[in-house]
Design a protein around this motif. Structure first.
Motif, short mmCIF file in Angstrom:
data_model
loop_
_atom_site.label_atom_id
_atom_site.label_comp_id
_atom_site.label_asym_id
_atom_site.label_seq_id
_atom_site.Cartn_x
_atom_site.Cartn_y
_atom_site.Cartn_z
N UNK A 1 24.90 31.48 -20.00
CA UNK A 1 24.74 32.40 -19.16
C UNK A 1 24.48 32.17 -16.94
N UNK A 2 26.05 31.70 -16.99
CA UNK A 2 25.84 30.71 -15.74
C UNK A 2 25.61 31.61 -14.28
N UNK A 3 25.27 31.96 -13.26
CA UNK A 3 25.64 32.23 -11.97
C UNK A 3 25.74 31.09 -10.98
N UNK A 4 26.72 31.33 -10.21
CA UNK A 4 27.34 30.75 -9.45
C UNK A 4 27.53 30.83 -8.39
N UNK A 5 26.25 30.58 -7.41
CA UNK A 5 26.36 31.16 -5.70
C UNK A 5 26.95 30.40 -4.93
N UNK A 6 26.73 30.48 -3.56
CA UNK A 6 27.17 29.28 -2.49
C UNK A 6 26.34 28.63 -1.71
N UNK A 7 26.22 27.53 -1.62
CA UNK A 7 24.51 27.43 -0.56
C UNK A 7 24.97 28.04 1.29
N UNK A 8 26.58 27.74 1.44
CA UNK A 8 26.44 28.46 2.50
C UNK A 8 26.80 29.57 3.08
N UNK A 9 27.41 30.82 2.49
CA UNK A 9 27.77 31.30 1.92
C UNK A 9 29.41 31.35 3.69
N UNK A 10 28.25 31.07 4.65
CA UNK A 10 28.91 31.92 5.64
C UNK A 10 29.70 30.99 6.39
N UNK A 11 28.65 29.95 6.29
CA UNK A 11 29.03 28.67 7.70
C UNK A 11 29.95 27.60 7.04
N UNK A 12 29.68 27.50 6.18
CA UNK A 12 30.42 26.51 5.42
C UNK A 12 30.72 26.60 3.71
N UNK A 13 31.49 27.88 3.29
CA UNK A 13 31.98 28.54 2.07
C UNK A 13 32.68 27.88 0.74
N UNK A 14 33.57 26.89 1.21
CA UNK A 14 33.81 25.66 0.50
C UNK A 14 33.24 24.83 -0.02
N UNK A 15 31.90 24.30 0.04
CA UNK A 15 31.12 22.72 -0.73
C UNK A 15 29.96 23.64 -0.91
N UNK A 16 29.37 23.06 -1.87
CA UNK A 16 28.02 23.58 -2.20
C UNK A 16 27.54 24.57 -2.57
N UNK A 17 27.52 24.57 -4.04
CA UNK A 17 27.75 25.60 -4.91
C UNK A 17 26.52 25.39 -5.74
N UNK A 18 25.83 26.40 -5.58
CA UNK A 18 24.65 26.33 -6.67
C UNK A 18 24.29 26.75 -8.20
N UNK A 19 24.39 25.86 -8.81
CA UNK A 19 24.95 26.30 -10.40
C UNK A 19 23.30 27.15 -11.15
N UNK A 20 23.50 28.30 -11.82
CA UNK A 20 21.60 28.54 -11.63
C UNK A 20 22.24 29.38 -13.33
N UNK A 21 21.16 29.22 -13.75
CA UNK A 21 20.89 30.05 -15.04
C UNK A 21 20.40 31.57 -14.71
N UNK A 22 20.38 32.43 -15.67
CA UNK A 22 21.00 33.98 -15.74
C UNK A 22 19.60 34.37 -15.19
#
Length: 166
Positions: free
Chosen positions: A37-58
């Motif tokens: 059950x993977x969760x995908x979050x932006x590391x910099x959601x406001x300043x740089x939303x197109x790069x650096x995605x954190x992949x996390x478990x539930x």
């Protein structure tokens, strides 16, 4: 507890799919392990939303960081974009039709890129934040986020209504 170094993942290492009825996608780091059950979050959601995605478990434990979605296979890319859109969808306020105080809260009737919306904001100073000059993020009483990309680009009526709060 010491911080662990960030593990960067390459797009070619990642495969995602959505099992029938699952809320979160299943994600495989090829030849290593599967996150059920993977969760995908932006590391910099406001300043740089197109790069650096954190992949996390539930449980919120970070598995790794993906620098970009460029290079993901097409099915995985679709899942990533769906997950990010669901998590970070923030309607953009294009016009304010009315703004009035009701029962100690501000009632907004607005037009967004996806049509009309109505929301309430309690305590403007705590729930609206200027994230850059003229760009505002607003949190409604039900937890929804709305964004004004540029106060200066709103029509004159919208700006006048908003002046009572700014």
């Amino acid at each position: 507890m010491p911080n662990s170094p960030v593990r960067y993942l390459e797009p070619s290492q990642i495969k995602a799919f959505r099992p029938a009825g699952a809320i979160h996608p299943r994600l495989e780091v090829i030849d290593e392990f599967v996150v059920l059950s993977a969760v995908i979050k932006r590391v910099f959601p406001l300043s740089n939303p197109g790069v650096y995605l954190s992949i996390q478990d539930a449980g919120g434990q970070e598995i790794g960081v993906l620098r970009t979605v460029d290079g993901l296979d097409s099915a995985t890319s679709v899942i990533f974009h769906e997950e990010l859109d669901r998590r970070y969808f923030t309607p953009q306020v294009d016009r304010i039709d009315s703004l009035r105080m009701e029962a100690g809260m501000w009632r907004f009737n607005v037009q967004t890129q996806r049509g009309p919306a109505e929301f309430y904001v309690r305590n403007w100073r705590d729930n609206a934040h200027e994230i850059s000059a003229g760009r505002w993020q607003i949190l409604s009483v039900d937890g929804a986020r709305f964004e004004i990309l540029s106060v200066d680009k709103l029509d004159a009526k919208s700006q006048k209504l908003l002046d009572q709060l700014l």
